[in-house]
Write an enzyme that holds these catalytic residues in place. Sequence first.
Site, PDB file in Angstrom:
ATOM      1  N   HIS A 380     -23.130 -28.260 -14.183  1.00  0.00           N
ATOM      2  CA  HIS A 380     -23.450 -29.096 -15.350  1.00  0.00           C
ATOM      3  C   HIS A 380     -22.681 -30.414 -15.403  1.00  0.00           C
ATOM      4  O   HIS A 380     -22.837 -31.150 -16.375  1.00  0.00           O
ATOM      5  CB  HIS A 380     -23.163 -28.324 -16.644  1.00  0.00           C
ATOM      6  CG  HIS A 380     -24.210 -27.332 -17.008  1.00  0.00           C
ATOM      7  ND1 HIS A 380     -25.376 -27.661 -17.660  1.00  0.00           N
ATOM      8  CD2 HIS A 380     -24.283 -25.995 -16.800  1.00  0.00           C
ATOM      9  CE1 HIS A 380     -26.113 -26.577 -17.846  1.00  0.00           C
ATOM     10  NE2 HIS A 380     -25.464 -25.550 -17.342  1.00  0.00           N
ATOM     11  N   LYS A 571     -24.276 -36.998 -30.284  1.00  0.00           N
ATOM     12  CA  LYS A 571     -23.835 -36.193 -29.145  1.00  0.00           C
ATOM     13  C   LYS A 571     -22.318 -36.126 -29.184  1.00  0.00           C
ATOM     14  O   LYS A 571     -21.687 -36.769 -30.022  1.00  0.00           O
ATOM     15  CB  LYS A 571     -24.319 -36.794 -27.821  1.00  0.00           C
ATOM     16  CG  LYS A 571     -24.008 -38.282 -27.666  1.00  0.00           C
ATOM     17  CD  LYS A 571     -24.641 -38.869 -26.408  1.00  0.00           C
ATOM     18  CE  LYS A 571     -26.140 -39.064 -26.545  1.00  0.00           C
ATOM     19  NZ  LYS A 571     -26.936 -38.322 -25.604  1.00  0.00           N
ATOM     20  N   ARG A 572     -21.725 -35.334 -28.302  1.00  0.00           N
ATOM     21  CA  ARG A 572     -20.260 -35.298 -28.256  1.00  0.00           C
ATOM     22  C   ARG A 572     -19.715 -36.709 -28.049  1.00  0.00           C
ATOM     23  O   ARG A 572     -20.313 -37.516 -27.340  1.00  0.00           O
ATOM     24  CB  ARG A 572     -19.790 -34.408 -27.097  1.00  0.00           C
ATOM     25  CG  ARG A 572     -19.857 -32.937 -27.388  1.00  0.00           C
ATOM     26  CD  ARG A 572     -19.239 -32.117 -26.264  1.00  0.00           C
ATOM     27  NE  ARG A 572     -19.881 -32.357 -24.992  1.00  0.00           N
ATOM     28  CZ  ARG A 572     -19.329 -33.001 -23.975  1.00  0.00           C
ATOM     29  NH1 ARG A 572     -18.109 -33.504 -24.093  1.00  0.00           N
ATOM     30  NH2 ARG A 572     -19.965 -33.163 -22.838  1.00  0.00           N
ATOM     31  N   LYS A 577     -20.249 -41.302 -22.507  1.00  0.00           N
ATOM     32  CA  LYS A 577     -21.493 -41.380 -23.278  1.00  0.00           C
ATOM     33  C   LYS A 577     -21.627 -42.741 -23.975  1.00  0.00           C
ATOM     34  O   LYS A 577     -22.681 -43.070 -24.511  1.00  0.00           O
ATOM     35  CB  LYS A 577     -21.569 -40.231 -24.285  1.00  0.00           C
ATOM     36  CG  LYS A 577     -21.686 -38.853 -23.596  1.00  0.00           C
ATOM     37  CD  LYS A 577     -21.768 -37.728 -24.596  1.00  0.00           C
ATOM     38  CE  LYS A 577     -21.784 -36.362 -23.933  1.00  0.00           C
ATOM     39  NZ  LYS A 577     -23.071 -36.038 -23.309  1.00  0.00           N
ATOM     40  N   THR A 679     -30.179 -33.108 -23.155  1.00  0.00           N
ATOM     41  CA  THR A 679     -31.355 -32.470 -23.764  1.00  0.00           C
ATOM     42  C   THR A 679     -31.673 -33.124 -25.112  1.00  0.00           C
ATOM     43  O   THR A 679     -32.796 -33.031 -25.583  1.00  0.00           O
ATOM     44  CB  THR A 679     -31.133 -30.962 -23.978  1.00  0.00           C
ATOM     45  OG1 THR A 679     -29.894 -30.739 -24.659  1.00  0.00           O
ATOM     46  CG2 THR A 679     -31.112 -30.221 -22.649  1.00  0.00           C
ATOM     47  N   LYS A 683     -35.393 -33.992 -27.070  1.00  0.00           N
ATOM     48  CA  LYS A 683     -35.732 -33.655 -28.460  1.00  0.00           C
ATOM     49  C   LYS A 683     -36.247 -34.883 -29.202  1.00  0.00           C
ATOM     50  O   LYS A 683     -37.226 -34.813 -29.948  1.00  0.00           O
ATOM     51  CB  LYS A 683     -34.507 -33.068 -29.163  1.00  0.00           C
ATOM     52  CG  LYS A 683     -34.076 -31.722 -28.610  1.00  0.00           C
ATOM     53  CD  LYS A 683     -32.638 -31.365 -28.984  1.00  0.00           C
ATOM     54  CE  LYS A 683     -32.150 -30.204 -28.138  1.00  0.00           C
ATOM     55  NZ  LYS A 683     -30.697 -30.029 -28.188  1.00  0.00           N
TER      56      LYS A 683
END
Length: 855
Positions: A380, A571-572, A577, A679, A683
Amino acid sequence: MASYQPQTDHEKRKQISIRGIAPVENVVEFKKAFNRHLHYTIVKDRNVATPRDYYLSLAHTVRDYLVGRWIRTQQHYYEKDPKRVYYLSLEFYMGRTLSNTMVNLGIQSACDEALYQIGLDIEELEEIEEDAGLGNGGLGRLAACFLDSMATLGLAAYGYGIRYDYGIFAQRIEDGWQVEEPDEWLRYGNPWEKARPEYVLPVNFYGRTEDTDTGVKWVDTQVVFAMPYDSPIPGYGNNTVNTMRLWSAKAPNSFNLHFFNNGEYINAVCDRNQAENISRVLYPNDNFFSGKELRLKQEYFLVASTLQDILRRFKSSKFGSRDPVRRSFESFPDKVAIQLNDTHPSMAIPELLRIFVDIEGLPWDKAWDITVKTFAYTNHTVLPEALERWPVSMLERILPRHLQIIYLINHNFLQEVRAKYPGDSGKLRRMSIVEEDGEKKINMAFLSIIGSHAVNGVAALHSEIIKKETFHDFYEMFPERFQNKTNGITPRRWLLLCNPGLSDIIAEKIGEGWVTDLYKLRDLKKYAEDENFLRNIIKVKQENKMKLAEYIQEHYKIKVNTSSIFDIQVKRIHEYKRQLLNCFHIITLYNRLKRDPNQAFVPRTIMIGGKAAPGYHMAKLIIKLINSVAKVVNNDPIIGDRLKVVYLENYRVSLAEKIIPAADLSEQISTAGTEASGTGNMKFMLNGALTIGTLDGANVEMREEMGDENIFIFGMKVDEVEELKRSGYHPQDYYESNKSLKQVLDQIRGGFFSPEEPGLFMDIYNSVLYNDRFCLLKDYEDYIRCQDEVSKVFKNPLKWAKMCVLNIASSGKFSSDRTISEYAKEIWGVEPNDIKLPPPHEGLDTMDSKPPQKK
């Protein structure tokens, strides 16, 4: 803003075609069951039921519909003895269970109508349920989606994890800073689980090894007991109910009476607390691995208890037998498939070998062959610092026998490497499970690859990166083992449940088949030019935005413009990110409006949400910066409602179900080559939000499905990032050459957003100006250009709506049903089926025994 009458009021919900109108007899039956449970729920000395009483009564009533199907499913597996799939994950981010269960069982309309007749609002009761937050983010939510798909596809599958007393921490924002509070999700109990004390199992730690006449034995260990709690996982519309089994640590001696009698009250319970700490709390994921003893204990606790359970079931499952009947392990790989969700459960490989060799008496070669055929490993992450490496000294103390087994695995493997690549000492050093540089460590990813017959990435780009870079030597050695399995999401929760308005208008056009075959959404493409349909899409999105705006007004006291672009990144919080790049854009828009308040400007409401690991200083500082910027922007009268910034506190699954249907723009802006898949991007796409992003993770495949013209792509590609770093990246050059960027960074450095503490954000300034590992300054200019393009397109509502429709219509590939079908056929060696078990009131002989359909 006008008061919003929600789309989901009772009369409108009754008209939603995909749920139908409940037969009268079902409503009557449900009301009786609900009132019966309510009678037993209310405490004897209290005459008035509380909202929680009503929720628990509803949960127990719905659970009644599950139990018969659950028992029947397990009976079916005993009788048919199929190959069983075991999904091992340290995280299962399940969210709420009630709504999902009603949807999958097809009883939502009956429940809704019955409660309405009683005088209750089902949505208010659904809000009472605590999220089961037993995961940090994408990895744990993926596991939850996979369980839903495995049940829907009729696979004999089990999820195994840990029943943490406290899940991912509850986040509170105080003066702009993240404050962590315990997530007491079990405070009022969990009506969805069933304790199984009859299956309590021992798990050993510490001790020593000794050689005996019958082989090596692990002796003088400390024992902790693993208590299983089972939760039902219903498939959609097929009466299949699989099991998620979570283990809770229990002490063998819960109370030491000797200590207590001597007045040592603390010591009397000390042993119990130490043992039970193993399942006390979920470790926050900071994408930076450092060896923590409790974490290692959690990982081994999971695999040791799970493997005992798997072997018990294997030995006693033949033709429905309850007693051990299988003595040989020859058929083990034909009856058992174990999937390792990242390296967290990878101690299962030496543990299974230990059981086979030390306890069952199998020869090493035979045990190794069975082990490799049984295990498969999903990777991952490509971030080197996030890969698990356990210190040898820690393993030697806590799991001494397993360290010996790992050394033997490594010795045998290096013999193979030496035979295949004679004289290549560099390859031997690079591929050794035991890393000798500095403190000696065990590389768990290498162990997982060597001990598995299949290794997969979670997006096409990610799988190529692990083959070419991260695990290149292993790919050369075992090219046949490496596969790609692009992640997916369950359309039941992430469209049917969370966005009923959109589900309705889709079902009116193309029917309901997409709920179990998401590729059928392709049929929407023919309506991409239908103005009436496009206006219905706009209407549903606007209703969802108004509903979210009311939530924001209620919880954050911020009034947002529902005509603005709802620009969302949830998100985290992590540097890769790049929430910080989003923050730079906010400041840039603010500066533009301050320079020229009368300019034509497309209004934006920018929402950012997510949790930072408690020990991750930079991530927590980024949260503080975003909130400090929001404070300035939201209180500037010149800006008004043209630009608003909202930090979405305590982001979780149930909040995602409110946010995602309302989003116009989805931010997926990680540095190319760092996000394995994602993911959240799927969505948002499924719910008709457009994506602005880099060509990273699954964004690449999303663009392939929908076309370049329906996604906003910016920034460097993976090879360009590598070339920039090879040739030498100097972020200061971009700072000096771009006036807007320079102004943004100077404001951050100079204390414009923190006048009470001017130097507060110097760490952020220094990080991007002198290190900028994730290339924010390089990608800034193209990101701003792309955001300006977003604003331009948003001015044309029908064009925007058409792009939304084409996004939805292109979502088929990103169903977790497709992902699990690929795992089943290409890794686990089982075939999905569309067999529908009969409901509990019918006999098994009525079962539709159609053969599996090829999908």
